[in-house]
Scaffold this active site. Structure first.
Site, PDB file in Angstrom:
ATOM      1  N   GLU A 467      64.914  91.912  66.401  1.00 51.94           N
ATOM      2  CA  GLU A 467      63.555  92.000  66.958  1.00 51.94           C
ATOM      3  C   GLU A 467      63.653  92.041  68.484  1.00 51.94           C
ATOM      4  OE1 GLU A 467      60.028  90.829  64.635  1.00 51.94           O
ATOM      5  OE2 GLU A 467      61.228  89.069  64.155  1.00 51.94           O
ATOM      6  N   GLU A 739      62.869  78.416  65.984  1.00 48.16           N
ATOM      7  CA  GLU A 739      61.653  79.105  65.547  1.00 48.16           C
ATOM      8  C   GLU A 739      60.890  78.256  64.521  1.00 48.16           C
ATOM      9  OE1 GLU A 739      62.526  82.735  63.466  1.00 48.16           O
ATOM     10  OE2 GLU A 739      60.513  83.532  63.800  1.00 48.16           O
TER      11      GLU A 739
HETATM   12  C1  BGC Z   1      58.467  87.003  65.631  1.00 48.00           C
HETATM   13  C2  BGC Z   1      57.448  86.009  66.121  1.00 48.00           C
HETATM   14  C3  BGC Z   1      56.190  86.785  66.259  1.00 48.00           C
HETATM   15  C4  BGC Z   1      55.819  87.154  64.856  1.00 48.00           C
HETATM   16  C5  BGC Z   1      54.499  87.705  64.643  1.00 48.00           C
HETATM   17  C6  BGC Z   1      58.067  87.401  64.261  1.00 48.00           C
HETATM   18  O1  BGC Z   1      58.956  88.204  63.610  1.00 48.00           O
HETATM   19  O2  BGC Z   1      59.756  86.569  65.749  1.00 48.00           O
HETATM   20  O3  BGC Z   1      57.802  85.146  67.061  1.00 48.00           O
HETATM   21  O4  BGC Z   1      55.202  86.240  67.004  1.00 48.00           O
HETATM   22  O5  BGC Z   1      56.799  87.936  64.242  1.00 48.00           O
HETATM   23  O6  BGC Z   1      53.961  86.950  63.724  1.00 48.00           O
END
Ligand code: BGC
Length: 888
Positions: A467, A739
């Site tokens: 990401e 996270e």
């Molecule tokens: C990210 C988050 C982001 C989210 C959206 C994820 O895959 O890592 O931090 O805000 O997607 O819900």
């Protein structure tokens, strides 16, 4: 007489910036001096175009009577591109003392995209029988004459690039031109090469890789922004006699591939040293078998001079251990989860392949764990040339890691041979928070490391899996904490311009900025799109940046209008795509969104953004909008109450997040508010004083408890070591913010492989509570940017001291409290040219001394007011030491 002067002259937040494009730059400085009540009464600024002696001036402000020492606008003749401007400032204080002149400079880049004369050069590698994955090397020789006065390179790329001149790597910048919404805004960089260009023959080289532009990004395969890398460069030579020469990228350049066979943001780099082209960027190199370049028709209209600070190697770490895992692998442990790459030296036979695989954590058996990286390979591969000691350091890829599995390294591995290079946008660190609990200090360190790891060109969600995107929700949740830890003004200014550039015509905001999810219909989630309003407002509070507020105002307003126009209810936000309270612990099985209804959260954020919009309109003097959006907010709050709150004050959603948002955003009043406060406390009791909140509730949890008079509960949550809590991850050995509350369980197992980053700063937003509540340093919206600071130290059970220091635009603001031998000691520093309101907790005027002197006789204390059990002081700038007996 106290020393008095000024220091730290800045132009657009930066010391001597080179290559900026701001047409009306702003100047800031700090007053220096010992003693209290230092106040600027007048200033004078002079600007000269190219003349460090200031004999001919482009602007002289004259002596201006004003105490303003930040964001003073240039008001001279229009600025020219490619010009060094010298400026100097002197100030007078309220006693009429005059400082010396202090001088600094800034240099403009190519400010108008129409001024570019270079051409985009590229090469279709595939058609020329080269691997399209390999990095390109582009070169050109040129002659320079005698008596060179200055030489500057202006450059950018579709892809990422590095420059070499006469065989030397040119600068410390990494990942230029950074990541922006490339088709609308592409940053150009300026390099001073006066000392590297020599008389006679020279050569210039460009290394070019995919980067974010052409590499895979988010869920997209390659070529998200375009399928051709390209470079654009102009070298301007200026001689003492005024003669000018310009060398540009055009069809005279040559191109080939070399040792970098693959470089990808997510996957790493493959480097075959046997393919190195020694001396490729020096003039004597023979390039007759290189390919001609082709010209790419790409236009120039998107070119803008660099807006934020470049990415650099900011620190280096050595491994702390070499581990042999149960799986029989050799793993280097660097002791810290970080972002960057590993370099090493090696002597090995030709063709030896050394591979480094990076990971954040080990699994429960102690083996390397990479499942959470999903498809990102994070692997560097080096093929040795043989015969000599070789050194390898990747260039165009970064990894998020603490552990590195090494394979193929010949013989005994020595820790000495390996170095981790930590990279991030070269932001100044401005905040320190420390207290008597070592685990909290570790948490603070983890928060800062999370920021280092994720503030790379833009605020990203995570730096390791596939990401690494500019998620707006994560950024808005963390911005306030971020602005304490580092000077993020220009970093966020640039990002907000991308947000605005990618904003949909209807005002919708992409969930990642730059927008990597177009067409997915995943935009404008509550708490994500609200970054459009929350971020500029926060920067205004922390840096007093009114211009930014003005610049973003339309974007802010459009966002609120977007919500208003969405769905069929003007005053409720109950449609469209939502993430909800992401990763909350009360999420139903199989969902990432917490139990709080999405329309509840969305409507709460609708009211909150509208509220901040009203405040912005007030600051900017947009009276009509003040009236219009005050009315809108009133309606939204009214309908929020109709829809989500019973007449007796029960919320439809019995979650911590629902209660925290309703209270924190001021959506409930009077008896209803009292009931909601009470329910929040009951909810906490029911969950055994454990939090259940996700991305959207957590940032407001401790501050809401503080506001409703239950700071004791906030302290309990913050200091809890049991799962779920901030310190739980610290107890598990975390070195960054996870996270998930349960990223890794006590038995070493993982909650899941799918969405499990160990370097995700969102829950690190508790940092704001440490600075603003525990040490108590807060802004004042009326005199933003710390021109006036509110300091209210808030001791609580579990700590006997805490202190924070913050380098504001005016200088240091410090608050320290320590309870010792029954005495409370409070130290306060207010930067020169600022004032402060300080609340001494549990304090009677008769009991308190400052530096051993009774308060009534203390210099700099303008007003003392007893306020409940506390004492409120109005202070002039300076350093103070208060002491009084501590009894609760
Ligand atoms: C990210 C988050 C982001 C989210 C959206 C994820 O895959 O890592 O931090 O805000 O997607 O819900």
């Amino acid at each position: 007489m106290h020393r008095f002067g000024l220091s730290d002259l800045r132009c657009e937040y930066r010391v001597n910036p080179v290559g900026i494009g701001v047409r009306i730059p702003r100047f800031s400085w700090k007053l220096t001096g010992t003693g209290r009540g230092i106040k600027q009464s007048n200033y004078q600024i002079q600007v000269s175009d190219g003349d460090p002696l200031f004999q001919s001036l482009t602007w002289d402000s004259g002596q201006v009577q004003s105490d303003q020492s930040v964001h003073i606008q240039y008001e001279g003749k229009p600025l020219k591109s490619r010009t060094v401007y010298h400026y100097r400032v002197r100030v007078w204080d309220s006693q009429g003392r005059e400082s010396d002149w202090i001088a600094a400079l800034w240099e403009t880049g190519i400010m108008d995209s129409a001024e570019w004369t270079a051409q985009w050069i590229t090469c279709d590698l595939e058609r020329n029988n080269r691997s399209p994955e390999a990095s390109q090397m582009l070169r050109k020789t040129f002659e320079a004459g005698e008596s060179l006065l200055s030489a500057r390179i202006y450059a950018t790329a579709l892809g990422i690039y590095e420059l070499e001149l006469n065989g030397e790597r040119l600068n410390e910048n990494k990942f230029s031109p950074g990541w922006t919404s490339y088709h609308k805004r592409l940053q150009t960089q300026t390099f001073d090469v006066t000392d590297t260009v020599r008389r006679g023959k020279n050569a210039i080289g460009i290394m070019l890789a995919d980067g974010w532009y052409k590499g895979r990004i988010g869920g997209h395969p390659n070529n998200f922004y375009g399928d051709q890398r390209a470079a654009l460069l102009e070298l301007h030579l200026i001689y003492e006699d005024g003669k000018q020469e310009v060398i540009i990228t055009d069809d005279s350049w040559r191109v080939d591939t070399g040792p970098i066979l693959m470089a990808s943001i997510y996957d790493g780099e493959t480097y075959d040293a046997r393919l190195e082209k020694d001396g490729w960027s020096s003039s004597s190199y023979e390039d007759s078998n290189w390919l001609p370049v082709s010209i790419l028709d790409h236009g120039m209209q998107m070119l803008i001079p660099q807006e934020n600070v470049p990415t650099r190697v900011m620190r280096e770490l050595k491994p702390i251990a070499l581990l042999r895992t149960p799986a029989g692998e050799d793993i280097l442990d660097f002791g810290q989860n970080m972002v960057g790459w590993v370099s090493y030296s090696v002597k090995a036979p030709e063709g030896t392949i050394i591979e480094l695989a990076h990971s954040e954590v080990l699994d429960r058996d102690g083996n390397l764990y990479t499942d959470n990286l999903r498809s990102a390979k994070q692997t560097t591969r080096y093929v040795c040339r043989g015969g000599v000691i070789e050194y390898y350091e990747p260039r165009f890829s970064f990894q998020g890691f603490r552990y590195v599995k090494v394979t193929g390294y010949p013989g005994e591995m020595s820790l000495e041979a390996f170095t981790a290079h930590v990279i991030y946008s070269a932001l100044d660190e401005t905040g320190v928070f420390e207290c008597s609990d070592e685990s909290i200090n570790k948490l603070q360190s983890n928060i800062v490391w999370g920021q280092r790891g994720n503030f790379l060109e833009l605020p990203t969600d995570c730096p390791q899996r596939d990401e690494r995107l500019g998620y707006t929700g994560d950024a808005q949740v963390f911005i306030r904490t971020a602005a304490f830890n580092m000077d993020v003004a220009s970093f966020f200014t640039k990002w907000l311009r991308d947000l605005k550039a990618d904003q949909l015509p209807n005002g919708g905001v992409s969930n990642t900025v730059p927008d990597t999810l177009p067409g997915w219909d995943l935009h404008s989630a509550a708490g994500w799109g609200d970054a459009a309003v929350i971020c500029p407002w926060t920067l205004y509070l922390c840096y007093g940046d009114k211009r930014l507020l003005e610049e973003q105002y339309d974007s802010m307003r459009l966002w609120v209008e977007f919500i208003r126009n969405l769905g069929d209810h003007e005053f409720l936000w109950n449609s469209g795509f939502q993430f909800g309270d992401w990763l909350a612990l009360d999420a139903p099985a199989g969902s990432y969104a917490g139990a709080t209804p999405k329309d509840f959260i969305a409507t709460a954020f609708y009211a909150h953004s509208t509220d901040l919009l009203v405040r912005a309109a007030q600051v900017l003097g947009y009276e009509e909008d003040v009236a219009k959006y005050t009315e809108l907010r009133k309606k939204v709050v009214e309908h929020f109450n109709l829809e989500f709150v019973s007449k007796n004050g029960r919320l439809v959603s019995p979650t911590q997040t629902a209660h925290v948002l309703a209270l924190s955003f001021g959506l409930v009043e009077d008896t209803v508010r009292t009931r909601v406060e009470q329910s929040l406390i009951e909810l906490l009791e029911q969950s055994d004083n454990k939090l259940t909140t996700g991305f959207l509730g957590t940032p407001y949890l401790c501050s809401t408890l503080t506001d409703i008079g239950r700071i004791d509960l906030a302290y309990k949550l913050a200091l809890s070591r049991d799962f779920p809590s901030w310190l739980y991850s610290v107890e598990q050995g975390a070195t960054t913010i996870w996270e998930h509350w349960d990223g890794q369980n006590a038995d070493g197992s993982f909650w899941s492989a799918d969405m499990n980053s160990f370097n995700h700063y969102a829950f690190g937003a508790i940092g704001d509570w440490f600075y603003r509540v525990v040490s108590g340093i807060d802004t004042d919206a009326e005199k933003s940017g710390f021109k006036h600071t509110r300091i209210r130290p808030r001791p609580g059970e579990g700590l006997n001291y805490a202190w924070a220091s913050f380098q504001s635009m005016y200088g240091e603001i410090l608050s320290l409290w320590r309870i010792e031998d029954g005495m409370m000691n409070i130290q306060i520093i207010l930067a020169p040219n600022t004032t402060g309101t300080v609340i001494l907790p549990n304090c009677h005027q008769e009991e308190v001394t400052e530096g051993g002197i009774r308060l009534a006789e203390t210099e700099g204390v303008r007003q003392v007011i007893a306020q409940d059990k506390d004492l409120r002081l109005e202070l002039d700038s300076g350093s103070y030491q208060f002491q009084y007996a501590w009894h609760l």
